[in-house]
Design a protein around this motif. Structure first.
Motif, short mmCIF file in Angstrom:
data_model
loop_
_atom_site.label_atom_id
_atom_site.label_comp_id
_atom_site.label_asym_id
_atom_site.label_seq_id
_atom_site.Cartn_x
_atom_site.Cartn_y
_atom_site.Cartn_z
N PRO A 37 0.82 -1.23 0.00
CA PRO A 37 0.00 0.00 0.00
C PRO A 37 0.84 1.27 0.00
O PRO A 37 0.54 2.23 -0.72
CB PRO A 37 -0.82 -0.13 1.30
N PHE A 38 1.91 1.27 0.80
CA PHE A 38 2.80 2.43 0.84
C PHE A 38 3.40 2.69 -0.53
O PHE A 38 3.43 3.83 -1.01
CB PHE A 38 3.90 2.17 1.87
N HIS A 39 3.87 1.64 -1.20
CA HIS A 39 4.52 1.80 -2.50
C HIS A 39 3.53 2.26 -3.57
O HIS A 39 3.88 3.06 -4.45
CB HIS A 39 5.19 0.50 -2.92
N LEU A 40 2.30 1.78 -3.51
CA LEU A 40 1.29 2.23 -4.48
C LEU A 40 1.00 3.72 -4.27
O LEU A 40 0.84 4.46 -5.25
CB LEU A 40 0.01 1.41 -4.32
N ILE A 41 0.94 4.15 -3.02
CA ILE A 41 0.71 5.58 -2.72
C ILE A 41 1.85 6.42 -3.27
O ILE A 41 1.62 7.45 -3.93
CB ILE A 41 0.56 5.79 -1.20
N ILE A 42 3.07 6.01 -3.00
CA ILE A 42 4.23 6.79 -3.44
C ILE A 42 4.30 6.84 -4.97
O ILE A 42 4.54 7.89 -5.57
CB ILE A 42 5.53 6.21 -2.87
N ALA A 43 4.08 5.69 -5.62
CA ALA A 43 4.14 5.65 -7.09
C ALA A 43 3.11 6.60 -7.69
O ALA A 43 3.43 7.38 -8.60
CB ALA A 43 3.90 4.22 -7.58
N PHE A 44 1.88 6.57 -7.18
CA PHE A 44 0.82 7.42 -7.72
C PHE A 44 1.12 8.90 -7.48
O PHE A 44 1.01 9.73 -8.39
CB PHE A 44 -0.52 7.03 -7.08
N THR A 45 1.51 9.24 -6.24
CA THR A 45 1.72 10.65 -5.91
C THR A 45 2.92 11.24 -6.64
O THR A 45 2.90 12.41 -7.03
CB THR A 45 1.88 10.83 -4.39
N VAL A 46 3.98 10.45 -6.85
CA VAL A 46 5.14 10.97 -7.59
C VAL A 46 4.75 11.29 -9.04
O VAL A 46 5.17 12.31 -9.58
CB VAL A 46 6.30 9.96 -7.56
N VAL A 47 3.95 10.44 -9.64
CA VAL A 47 3.49 10.70 -11.02
C VAL A 47 2.69 11.99 -11.06
O VAL A 47 2.85 12.82 -11.97
CB VAL A 47 2.66 9.51 -11.54
N VAL A 48 1.83 12.20 -10.07
CA VAL A 48 1.03 13.44 -10.01
C VAL A 48 1.93 14.65 -9.84
O VAL A 48 1.78 15.66 -10.53
CB VAL A 48 0.00 13.37 -8.87
N PHE A 49 2.92 14.56 -8.93
CA PHE A 49 3.82 15.69 -8.71
C PHE A 49 4.63 16.01 -9.97
O PHE A 49 4.84 17.17 -10.32
CB PHE A 49 4.79 15.39 -7.57
N ALA A 50 5.09 14.98 -10.66
CA ALA A 50 5.95 15.18 -11.83
C ALA A 50 5.18 15.78 -13.00
O ALA A 50 5.72 16.63 -13.73
CB ALA A 50 6.60 13.86 -12.23
N PHE A 51 3.95 15.34 -13.18
CA PHE A 51 3.22 15.71 -14.40
C PHE A 51 1.96 16.51 -14.10
O PHE A 51 1.02 16.53 -14.91
CB PHE A 51 2.86 14.44 -15.19
N HIS A 52 1.92 17.20 -12.96
CA HIS A 52 0.69 17.90 -12.60
C HIS A 52 0.33 19.01 -13.60
O HIS A 52 -0.85 19.22 -13.89
CB HIS A 52 0.80 18.48 -11.18
N ASP A 53 1.35 19.69 -14.14
CA ASP A 53 1.05 20.74 -15.12
C ASP A 53 0.39 20.15 -16.36
O ASP A 53 -0.58 20.72 -16.90
CB ASP A 53 2.32 21.48 -15.51
N LEU A 54 0.90 19.02 -16.82
CA LEU A 54 0.30 18.37 -17.99
C LEU A 54 -1.11 17.87 -17.68
O LEU A 54 -2.01 17.94 -18.53
CB LEU A 54 1.18 17.19 -18.43
N ILE A 55 -1.31 17.39 -16.45
CA ILE A 55 -2.64 16.92 -16.05
C ILE A 55 -3.63 18.08 -16.02
O ILE A 55 -4.75 17.99 -16.56
CB ILE A 55 -2.58 16.23 -14.67
N TYR A 56 -3.23 19.20 -15.42
CA TYR A 56 -4.12 20.37 -15.37
C TYR A 56 -4.43 20.88 -16.78
O TYR A 56 -5.58 21.20 -17.09
CB TYR A 56 -3.47 21.50 -14.56
N ASP A 57 -3.39 20.96 -17.62
CA ASP A 57 -3.61 21.45 -18.98
C ASP A 57 -4.54 20.52 -19.75
O ASP A 57 -5.37 20.97 -20.55
CB ASP A 57 -2.28 21.57 -19.71
N GLY A 58 -4.42 19.21 -19.53
CA GLY A 58 -5.28 18.26 -20.22
C GLY A 58 -6.73 18.33 -19.77
O GLY A 58 -7.66 18.11 -20.57
N LEU A 59 -6.94 18.64 -18.49
CA LEU A 59 -8.31 18.72 -17.97
C LEU A 59 -8.96 20.08 -18.23
O LEU A 59 -10.18 20.18 -18.22
CB LEU A 59 -8.30 18.45 -16.46
N SER A 60 -8.12 21.09 -18.43
CA SER A 60 -8.63 22.45 -18.57
C SER A 60 -9.73 22.60 -19.63
O SER A 60 -10.73 23.27 -19.38
CB SER A 60 -7.48 23.41 -18.85
N PRO A 61 -9.61 22.01 -20.84
CA PRO A 61 -10.67 22.18 -21.85
C PRO A 61 -12.04 21.67 -21.40
O PRO A 61 -13.08 22.17 -21.86
CB PRO A 61 -10.15 21.36 -23.05
N PHE A 62 -12.06 20.70 -20.49
CA PHE A 62 -13.34 20.16 -20.02
C PHE A 62 -14.01 21.08 -19.01
O PHE A 62 -15.16 20.86 -18.63
CB PHE A 62 -13.12 18.78 -19.39
#
Length: 516
Positions: free
Chosen positions: A208-233
């Motif tokens: 569980p700890f490793h799944l949390i870290i893996a998910f959150t690191v991806v969010v931290f690394a690519f949050h700008d791309l995630i926000y930009d991708g969601l923005s049109p919606f």
């Protein structure tokens, strides 16, 4: 549970290669990440002990602020901070640089009132030792920037995607024998089986700890791309609304007292204690006050505190990292992700838990590489790719640990003789790291593994010895031992590394077929 043999082979290949590709980068991230749980304690350990100039929580902050405004109106209107817990000068501002980033030449102006109620100001270089540890955690030491963020952040983000695949494939591989062998540590079947059982146990127990870290690191690394991708919606609306500026500019002479600002913060968050306040742009139409709020029994969303954003003149709460209700679901989601990654819940137990789990994560990648190398060595111990990977694994993994411990020691002594030790932190880490990696390729993995562990044991003992030597040579003897936790931990790790070195030497003596 039965899984088809061809499926198992496929997932075994996925697990092996995702682990090998991402393992060394993630080892540094996890090892340094475990240290970030106590990065301020480590920075304090390396800082020379000095006599207090004030008493925390009892200083007359308003008198200090009023005198500073009279003598330094321009600097104070640009922005200043008050540390409510320090026994040194509580008021400060940056005369060079800014808080965020890894600038090594930042200069602070520190102010306090002496016993005659006179304003005393001194200049000091800002220590970046804690930031260096965090920098290694976030970037694994990769230099350079992509856009407004470090390149290493994106590299760790990609590595975390592979890391997630390695976790999932590892669970699938273990499914057929999970119940039967979960707690089995079979030492009698040889070192390879012992390493494999340990690797599997740590991986499944901390999944569980490793799944949390893996998910959150991806969010931290690519949050700008995630926000930009969601923005049109969302009709290109910002997810995080900024308050509009006022129709007129404010003047610092009309600033409400510090006590009123702290009281407003306490009223907004009962049970929380303000420990730091930073005010900025005080002579503009968009002034802000950021208050760090501490509560050891609560889940906080920052690295170690919650944050409250005030309008310092009206005392209106502009934003916060606290739960904001249904109308701010994006803010709540991001705050929760930060909290899960930083481990800022559960008080001291939570910090120590994340520290231990971070070290287990580093062990997971290190042991995974060793298992792969052992398997390859049995087929052809002298194959060039196997020798290369063996040397790289030992060089990077042990080299990163040695470099961090050496940097702590350098800081402990250089800080005694120079006002700015930041450059020595950075240079010592990279010089020691690359020298050790080169040494691993020169001498081979087995030789380097043994002497690397012996060196680590010696360096960790030197940490405790340095505190003792400095304590003996100063009148602040007992104050040095406020860092007893750091020194005691260093001695424990010295013993771990020493006995690990003995195991490596014994294995090397009985295993001549291992990579050299």
């Amino acid at each position: 549970m039965k899984v088809r043999a061809d499926i198992l082979r496929t997932y075994q290949g996925v697990h092996t290669w995702t682990g090998i590709i991402a393992g060394l980068v993630l080892f540094i991230g996890f090892y340094a990440g475990s240290l970030t749980m106590f990065k301020y304690e480590l920075a304090d350990w390396a800082t020379p002990v000095s006599a207090p100039v004030t008493e925390p929580k009892t200083s007359d902050y308003q008198a200090l602020v009023d005198k500073a405004i009279v003598q330094y109106p321009q600097q104070m209107s640009n922005g200043f901070s008050i540390d409510l817990l320090t026994d040194q000068a509580p008021l400060s501002w940056y005369s060079q640089g800014k808080e965020r980033g890894m600038a090594l030449d930042n200069q602070l102006q520190l102010l306090h009132l002496n016993s005659k109620n006179e304003l005393v100001i001194e200049q000091k270089s800002e220590s970046k030792l804690a930031d260096l540890i965090d920098y290694l955690h976030r970037t694994a030491g990769f230099a350079g920037e992509i856009g407004h963020d470090q390149s290493g952040v994106y590299i760790l983000g990609i590595a975390s995607v592979l890391y997630f695949l390695a976790l999932v494939s590892g669970v699938i591989i273990l499914l057929p024998t999970l119940v039967k062998t979960f707690f089995a540590i079979r030492k009698e079947k040889g070192p390879s089986r012992f390493w494999l059982d340990s690797h599997n146990l740590v991986g499944i127990a901390s999944l569980p700890f490793h799944l949390i870290i893996a998910f959150t690191v991806v969010v931290f690394a690519f949050h700008d791309l995630i926000y930009d991708g969601l923005s049109p919606f969302y009709d290109d609306k910002s997810f995080f609304q900024r308050p509009p500026p006022a129709a007129h500019s404010y003047q610092i002479e009309n600033l409400p007292s510090i006590e009123k600002q702290l009281l407003a913060a306490k009223n907004y968050a009962p049970g929380y204690e303000p420990i730091h306040i930073a005010l900025s742009r005080l002579n503009t139409n968009s002034p802000t006050a950021i208050v760090k709020m501490s509560n050891e029994s609560a889940v906080v969303r920052g690295p170690d505190t919650d944050y409250l954003f005030l309008q310092p003149y009206t005392l209106e709460v502009l934003n916060s990292s606290y739960p904001q209700g249904e109308e701010s679901h994006w803010g709540n989601m991001v705050a929760s992700i930060f909290s899960l990654h930083f481990g800022t819940y559960g008080g001291e137990w939570g910090r120590w838990g994340y520290f231990v789990m971070g070290l287990f994560g580093a062990f997971l990648f290190y042991s995974g590489n060793l298992l792969w190398l052992d398997k390859r060595a049995k087929k052809d111990a002298n194959k060039r790719s196997t020798l290369f990977m063996a040397n790289l694994t030992i060089g990077v993994c042990l080299g990163s640990i040695i470099a961090v411990v050496a940097t702590l020691l350098v800081g402990k002594w250089v800080n005694q003789f120079t006002a700015n030790a930041n450059y020595s932190y950075l240079y010592s880490y990279y010089i020691v790291f690359f020298v050790f990696v080169a040494y691993a390729f020169k001498k081979g993995s087995q030789h380097t593994s043994y002497w690397g562990l012996v060196s680590l044991a010696g360096l960790c003992l030197c940490m405790a010895g340095s505190t003792l030597l400095q304590a003996i040579s100063t009148e602040h003897y007992f104050k040095y031992y406020q860092s007893i936790t750091v020194d005691f931990s260093a001695v424990v790790f010295a013993l771990i590394f020493y006995f690990s070195a003995k195991k490596v030497k014994a294995k090397s003596a009985h295993n001549t077929s291992a990579p050299k």
